[in-house]
Design a protein around this motif. Structure first.
Motif, PDB file in Angstrom:
ATOM      1  N   CYS A  46       0.834  -1.193   0.000  1.00  0.00           N
ATOM      2  CA  CYS A  46       0.000   0.000   0.000  1.00  0.00           C
ATOM      3  C   CYS A  46       0.872   1.249   0.000  1.00  0.00           C
ATOM      4  O   CYS A  46       1.877   1.312   0.709  1.00  0.00           O
ATOM      5  CB  CYS A  46      -0.886  -0.021   1.234  1.00  0.00           C
ATOM      6  N   ARG A  47       0.501   2.250  -0.774  1.00  0.00           N
ATOM      7  CA  ARG A  47       1.309   3.468  -0.856  1.00  0.00           C
ATOM      8  C   ARG A  47       0.970   4.454   0.259  1.00  0.00           C
ATOM      9  O   ARG A  47       1.607   5.481   0.384  1.00  0.00           O
ATOM     10  CB  ARG A  47       1.142   4.156  -2.216  1.00  0.00           C
ATOM     11  N   HIS A  48      -0.084   4.190   0.990  1.00  0.00           N
ATOM     12  CA  HIS A  48      -0.500   5.107   2.054  1.00  0.00           C
ATOM     13  C   HIS A  48      -0.536   6.546   1.529  1.00  0.00           C
ATOM     14  O   HIS A  48       0.092   7.451   2.079  1.00  0.00           O
ATOM     15  CB  HIS A  48       0.397   4.941   3.290  1.00  0.00           C
ATOM     16  N   CYS A  49      -1.276   6.679   0.429  1.00  0.00           N
ATOM     17  CA  CYS A  49      -1.319   7.937  -0.329  1.00  0.00           C
ATOM     18  C   CYS A  49      -1.597   9.156   0.563  1.00  0.00           C
ATOM     19  O   CYS A  49      -2.347   9.068   1.528  1.00  0.00           O
ATOM     20  CB  CYS A  49      -2.429   7.889  -1.374  1.00  0.00           C
ATOM     21  N   ALA A  52      -5.595   9.889   0.059  1.00  0.00           N
ATOM     22  CA  ALA A  52      -5.926   8.488  -0.193  1.00  0.00           C
ATOM     23  C   ALA A  52      -7.376   8.328  -0.645  1.00  0.00           C
ATOM     24  O   ALA A  52      -8.303   8.593   0.128  1.00  0.00           O
ATOM     25  CB  ALA A  52      -5.670   7.670   1.064  1.00  0.00           C
ATOM     26  N   PRO A  53      -7.575   7.856  -1.878  1.00  0.00           N
ATOM     27  CA  PRO A  53      -8.952   7.670  -2.369  1.00  0.00           C
ATOM     28  C   PRO A  53      -9.758   6.715  -1.489  1.00  0.00           C
ATOM     29  O   PRO A  53     -10.962   6.915  -1.293  1.00  0.00           O
ATOM     30  CB  PRO A  53      -8.766   7.081  -3.758  1.00  0.00           C
ATOM     31  N   CYS A  54      -9.094   5.701  -0.949  1.00  0.00           N
ATOM     32  CA  CYS A  54      -9.815   4.727  -0.129  1.00  0.00           C
ATOM     33  C   CYS A  54     -10.422   5.395   1.107  1.00  0.00           C
ATOM     34  O   CYS A  54     -11.564   5.126   1.470  1.00  0.00           O
ATOM     35  CB  CYS A  54      -8.889   3.582   0.268  1.00  0.00           C
ATOM     36  N   VAL A  71      -2.378   4.575   6.362  1.00  0.00           N
ATOM     37  CA  VAL A  71      -3.813   4.372   6.201  1.00  0.00           C
ATOM     38  C   VAL A  71      -4.185   3.067   6.888  1.00  0.00           C
ATOM     39  O   VAL A  71      -3.752   1.992   6.460  1.00  0.00           O
ATOM     40  CB  VAL A  71      -4.189   4.325   4.709  1.00  0.00           C
ATOM     41  N   CYS A  88      -9.085   2.460  -4.881  1.00  0.00           N
ATOM     42  CA  CYS A  88      -7.617   2.420  -4.853  1.00  0.00           C
ATOM     43  C   CYS A  88      -7.063   2.203  -6.258  1.00  0.00           C
ATOM     44  O   CYS A  88      -7.391   1.215  -6.911  1.00  0.00           O
ATOM     45  CB  CYS A  88      -7.138   1.298  -3.937  1.00  0.00           C
ATOM     46  N   PRO A  89      -6.229   3.113  -6.724  1.00  0.00           N
ATOM     47  CA  PRO A  89      -5.669   2.946  -8.060  1.00  0.00           C
ATOM     48  C   PRO A  89      -4.760   1.724  -8.171  1.00  0.00           C
ATOM     49  O   PRO A  89      -4.444   1.279  -9.269  1.00  0.00           O
ATOM     50  CB  PRO A  89      -4.879   4.236  -8.284  1.00  0.00           C
ATOM     51  N   PHE A  90      -4.338   1.187  -7.045  1.00  0.00           N
ATOM     52  CA  PHE A  90      -3.443   0.022  -7.067  1.00  0.00           C
ATOM     53  C   PHE A  90      -4.148  -1.264  -6.655  1.00  0.00           C
ATOM     54  O   PHE A  90      -3.520  -2.316  -6.566  1.00  0.00           O
ATOM     55  CB  PHE A  90      -2.251   0.267  -6.138  1.00  0.00           C
ATOM     56  N   ILE A  92      -5.280  -2.179  -3.725  1.00  0.00           N
ATOM     57  CA  ILE A  92      -4.647  -2.720  -2.521  1.00  0.00           C
ATOM     58  C   ILE A  92      -5.632  -3.337  -1.511  1.00  0.00           C
ATOM     59  O   ILE A  92      -5.461  -4.502  -1.139  1.00  0.00           O
ATOM     60  CB  ILE A  92      -3.770  -1.647  -1.832  1.00  0.00           C
ATOM     61  N   PRO A  93      -6.653  -2.637  -1.055  1.00  0.00           N
ATOM     62  CA  PRO A  93      -7.529  -3.281  -0.055  1.00  0.00           C
ATOM     63  C   PRO A  93      -8.200  -4.522  -0.652  1.00  0.00           C
ATOM     64  O   PRO A  93      -8.731  -4.479  -1.757  1.00  0.00           O
ATOM     65  CB  PRO A  93      -8.567  -2.198   0.271  1.00  0.00           C
ATOM     66  N   LYS A 104      -5.868  -4.754   4.733  1.00  0.00           N
ATOM     67  CA  LYS A 104      -4.840  -4.020   4.002  1.00  0.00           C
ATOM     68  C   LYS A 104      -3.627  -3.738   4.886  1.00  0.00           C
ATOM     69  O   LYS A 104      -3.702  -3.835   6.112  1.00  0.00           O
ATOM     70  CB  LYS A 104      -5.389  -2.705   3.455  1.00  0.00           C
TER      71      LYS A 104
HETATM   72  S1  SF4 Z   1      -5.062   1.416  -0.359  1.00  0.00           S
HETATM   73 FE1  SF4 Z   1      -4.603   2.274  -2.346  1.00  0.00          FE
HETATM   74  S2  SF4 Z   1      -5.514   4.279  -2.305  1.00  0.00           S
HETATM   75 FE2  SF4 Z   1      -5.477   3.609  -0.214  1.00  0.00          FE
HETATM   76  S3  SF4 Z   1      -3.606   4.435   0.548  1.00  0.00           S
HETATM   77 FE3  SF4 Z   1      -3.120   2.360  -0.170  1.00  0.00          FE
HETATM   78  S4  SF4 Z   1      -2.405   2.625  -2.247  1.00  0.00           S
HETATM   79 FE4  SF4 Z   1      -3.439   4.537  -1.659  1.00  0.00          FE
END
Ligand code: SF4
Ligand code: SF4
Ligand code: SF4
Lengths: 165, 687
Positions: A46-49, A52-54, A71, A88-90, A92-93, A104
């Motif tokens: 997870c990028r922990h944006c 964060a869209p999530c 996150v 999530c663009p990746f 991840i969850p 996640k």
């Molecule tokens: S789950 Fe996805 S959107 Fe949410 S913080 Fe991690 S990489 Fe970003």
């Protein structure tokens, strides 16, 4: 300050110690190593944006940011609606099929609480995974070069010094 | 809940990584990384280390002694008590000794057991009157031991890990540490390359994760790397790139060697090995002019019928360039398991005593006899692979196997299975019912590595203590306890008067002069351990050969080596070179790693790697089933089509059934079997 796990893909040898360490810690690996045909590999969690869209789409506020900027998921609030997974663009969850709630990476919140590094970072034998603030990680990686820049002062040499790397 | 952190040594490879096991009331709960101590792995672990306790509580663990009821190999047993088991074993061994003499008995020790356990095992064999003793080093390191032993007087890794940072050139020859020793690779080699600009030369028919970092990658056909080494010697000598002062002072035999390698030009080597002559020349010059160099080898060099010769040629390269005895250099072969080196030092060998002193060295024999109180048999025993033939011929009647799995690790397995069917009495003590145990008359449940106090010697020559971190399941016992019980039942109790491992280690301290300083007290106090030779409690030896070599006259012996082919080479009928390799997440014959959930999930099965051009020619696509066939057997495997292996070579991971394919041709010096290459043919399996 927000801390993240950064990957120096030049150092990764696709040994998957990070995956196994995560799996030992959480029952299921939340980090995955992708291998490419040319022998490069990248471990990805997870990028922990920052934005964060999530977190933004979660209808129950089950997802939030903790003090280190991770996150994290509150399992008691999660209703398994899968919105975060979609947002999530990746991707991840992931749904935990047994409990029907999301699962996640939380940058190993329980380990951080004890002053330890995330499990994957602890294990990684090549130190391809680095945990910290982006500026510190960059300084650790590029700092030597920057210091050399300051030392030499001569611009052409600086450029050469940089290019031979 | 009483939670405690117990410091252990990793049970897998020989880097000697340390970590903790979190123990809750005798039960291993998880592992924790160790960052506190000044340890070699800096807290880092590879996937095997992280998953290290998964196999401990596997339901297959042996919990009670077993006695065979079905046919040999069928694996049908009934549980019996320890008393009955030990009594029956002692009786049967005595009977066989009585009837056929002590040489009808043989013992196998283990690189996965502690030095204390290997020590008591070899002592028991010798107390019973036989030197028929060996362990898997025979199939892993023996050529390196023989080759370096002859030339330098000591086979061990020469320098501490840190020295690799200062090496200008690193040569990894038949060695893929990114997969076999990831922590050593990541913490030392990779840092030398990426942070310190060391040049990397890799010699391997496959483009491995290690070779990804190489500046020069030589890809010889398996087992023809001796040709490459000889050609490099040729270049170093003819172009006078060697260190003349060093050679004059500390080596002898240059003239003979020069004459011998004259004919082995890079152009000749190109024809034999398929490596371009120019690349060999470049590698030789880069190596010889570097100033400091590390040359590390492993099974890719060792496991060939010409292995000792290749080791000799490579060692000569290091001698000629004057690299020994300095900082910033390193030379050595890396044992597979965490105590591969320690078991050897304990004298689990047919012709060596504890301390690796040759059996015929009278002063040492006398000295040890004095400590032990009984006479050591003088006749050398037979080696591991030779035991198979002795079984088939009926010369060997009983085999006692501690913690090792010959029915999977020996070459030419069909023949081995025949031999095991032919045996009169087989005892196996292990933690699982291995392929070998299926043939046993008696199976004894052993405690696993974490379930006992134990000492191991890592490939850095570092002696380290591991502590008991979990209770053994059922009635399983540490191997040393089992051996001591048996010795007592055999009436040899007076020589086996030990109440714990420390007692045994203290006797080792007395028996082996260079381990005198590795006392239980020192190792318990100091988790970093000490590097042998450690003649007293305040001394250790980080670097070997600083003053001189350990040969009788202190000089390196440049014994000339002629080219010899590996044990089997391709022909019209079997046109491919077959070799093997290891997965980062599997270990040896898989006894433990196949039973580790996280590992077997990620590295679930074997497949055969084929070069993309070869595959196209044969109409094989990625994922197709192919038959890999040698003169001894055939395996059907999935194909993995890749550019990362050279044309004409195919490769299969070693952890499954590879040894059905291999030949049992032996290296003349070390009796190492040809495990790394065979001639094979491949064909697509239709349907
Ligand atoms: S789950 Fe996805 S959107 Fe949410 S913080 Fe991690 S990489 Fe970003
Ligand atoms: S542990 Fe490190 S080197 Fe191994 S796969 Fe993960 S990131 Fe890569
Ligand atoms: S930080 Fe923890 S949860 Fe996240 S990938 Fe690493 S080990 Fe897994």
């Amino acid at each position: 300050m927000s801390k993240k796990i950064f990957i120096d893909f030049k150092r990764c040898i696709a040994c998957k110690a990070c995956e196994v360490a995560c799996e030992m810690e959480h029952g299921e690996a939340r980090i995955r190593v992708f291998e490419f045909p040319d022998l490069t590999s990248v471990a990805f969690n997870c990028r922990h944006c920052e934005k964060a869209p999530c977190v933004e789409v979660c209808p129950t506020n089950a997802l939030s940011k903790d003090d280190d900027g991770a996150v994290v998921l509150d399992p008691l609030k999660c209703i398994g609606c899968l919105m975060c997974g979609l947002a999530c663009p990746f991707g991840i969850p992931k749904i935990d099929e047994y409990n029907k709630i999301m699962d996640k990476c939380d940058l190993c919140a329980h380990r951080r609480a004890e002053g330890k590094l995330p499990a994957c970072v602890s294990a990684c034998p090549t130190e391809a995974l680095k945990y910290g603030d982006i500026n510190d990680v960059l300084w650790a990686r590029e700092g030597k070069i920057v210091a050399e820049f300051k030392d030499i002062g001569d611009r052409t040499n600086v450029l050469e010094a940089y290019l031979i790397r | 809940m009483a939670e405690k952190l117990v410091p252990v040594v990793c049970p897998w490879c020989s880097v000697g990584c340390r970590f903790y096991i979190v123990n809750v009331n005798g039960y291993p709960k998880k592992i924790e990384f160790d960052y506190e101590n000044d340890i070699r792995n800096h807290g880092k672990l590879c996937p095997k280390g992280v998953a290290a306790f998964q196999y401990l509580r596997h339901p297959d663990r042996l919990k009670r002694p077993l006695k065979r009821v079905g046919e040999r190999g069928e694996g049908k047993f009934v549980e019996i008590s320890w008393d009955e088991a030990i009594k029956e074993i002692a009786q049967k061994l005595s009977e066989i000794k009585e009837k056929y003499g002590p040489e009808a008995l043989a013992f196998l020790g283990s690189e996965r057991c502690s030095i204390e356990e290997n020590y008591v095992l070899q002592k028991l064999a010798r107390a019973l009157g036989t030197n028929n003793l060996d362990y898997v080093c025979r199939m892993c390191q023996s050529t390196a031991v023989a080759g370096k032993g002859m030339l330098l007087g000591h086979p061990g890794l020469t320098n501490p890990f840190e020295d690799i940072f200062k090496a200008k050139v690193i040569v990894l020859w038949g060695y893929n540490p990114a997969a076999t020793n990831p922590v050593f690779f990541g913490q030392y080699i990779e840092k030398a390359i990426l942070d310190n600009n060391a040049t990397l030369i890799v010699v391997d028919p496959r483009k491995t994760k290690t070779a990804k970092y190489a500046d020069i990658h030589l890809q010889p056909y398996p087992g023809t790397d001796l040709a490459v080494a000889l050609a490099m010697l040729n270049v170093i000598i003819t172009e006078e790139l060697y260190d003349k002062d060093f050679v004059a002072e500390r080596a002898e035999g240059l003239e003979e060697l020069s004459k011998t390698v004259e004919k082995y030009t890079p152009e000749w080597a190109e024809k034999v090995s398929g490596v371009p002559a120019e690349l060999i020349r470049k590698a030789a010059i880069t190596f010889a002019t570097a100033g400091t160099a590390a040359l590390l080898t492993n099974e890719g060099v060792n496991q060939h019928a010409n292995g000792t010769r290749t080791v000799m040629a490579l060692t000569e390269m290091m001698v000629l360039c004057g690299y020994f005895g300095k900082e910033g250099v390193m030379s050595g072969a890396i044992p597979g398991a965490h105590n591969g080196m320690g078991a050897g030092l304990m004298g689990v060998e047919p012709d060596a005593l504890p301390g690796k002193f040759p059996l015929h060295a009278e002063e040492h024999r006398r000295r040890i006899e004095e400590v032990w109180g009984f006479k050591i048999p003088e006749k050398p025993g037979i080696t591991y692979v030779e035991m198979v033939d002795a079984l088939l011929k009926g010369k060997l009647k009983a085999l006692y196997v501690m913690g090792t799995n010959p029915a999977k690790s020996l070459p030419n397995l069909k023949k081995v299975e025949e031999a095991f069917k032919n045996i009169e009495f087989l005892v196996v003590q292990d933690i699982f019912l291995t392929e070998t145990a299926r043939y046993a008359d008696m199976v004894l449940p052993a405690a696993a590595w974490f379930e006992k106090d134990a000492t191991a010697v890592s490939f850095e020559r570092r002696v380290q203590r591991s502590f008991k971190a979990a209770d053994a399941p059922g009635e399983a016992k540490p191997d040393w306890e089992i051996i001591v019980m048996l010795a007592k039942e055999l009436g040899l109790g007076e020589y086996f008067n030990y109440s714990d491992v420390d007692d045994i280690l203290r006797e080792i301290n007395r028996t082996i002069p260079f381990l005198t300083g590795a006392t239980p007290e020192r190792l318990k106090k100091n988790l970093k351990g000490c590097m042998t030779p450690c003649p007293d409690e305040s001394t250790e030896t980080p670097r070997l050969f600083v003053q001189g070599f350990l040969t009788p006259n202190g000089k390196a012996q440049l014994i000339p080596v002629e080219y010899e082919e590996p044990g089997e080479v391709p022909d019209e009928e079997y046109p491919f070179w077959l070799t093997n390799y290891r997965f980062v997440g599997q270990f040896h014959t898989g006894t433990m790693s196949h039973r580790s959930k996280s590992l077997s999930k990620r590295w679930p099965e074997e497949y055969v790697e084929i070069n993309e051009n070869d595959a196209k020619r044969l109409g094989i696509k990625d994922g197709n089933l192919v038959k890999v066939e040698t003169r001894r057997a055939a395996l059907v495997l999935k194909a993995k089509v890749t550019p990362h292996i050279r044309e004409g070579v195919v490769a299969v991971p070693w952890h499954w059934d590879f040894n059905y394919l291999t030949t049992d041709v032996l290296d003349e010096y070390a009796k190492m079997p040809e495990l790394k290459t065979a001639a094979c043919r491949i064909s697509k399996v239709e349907g």
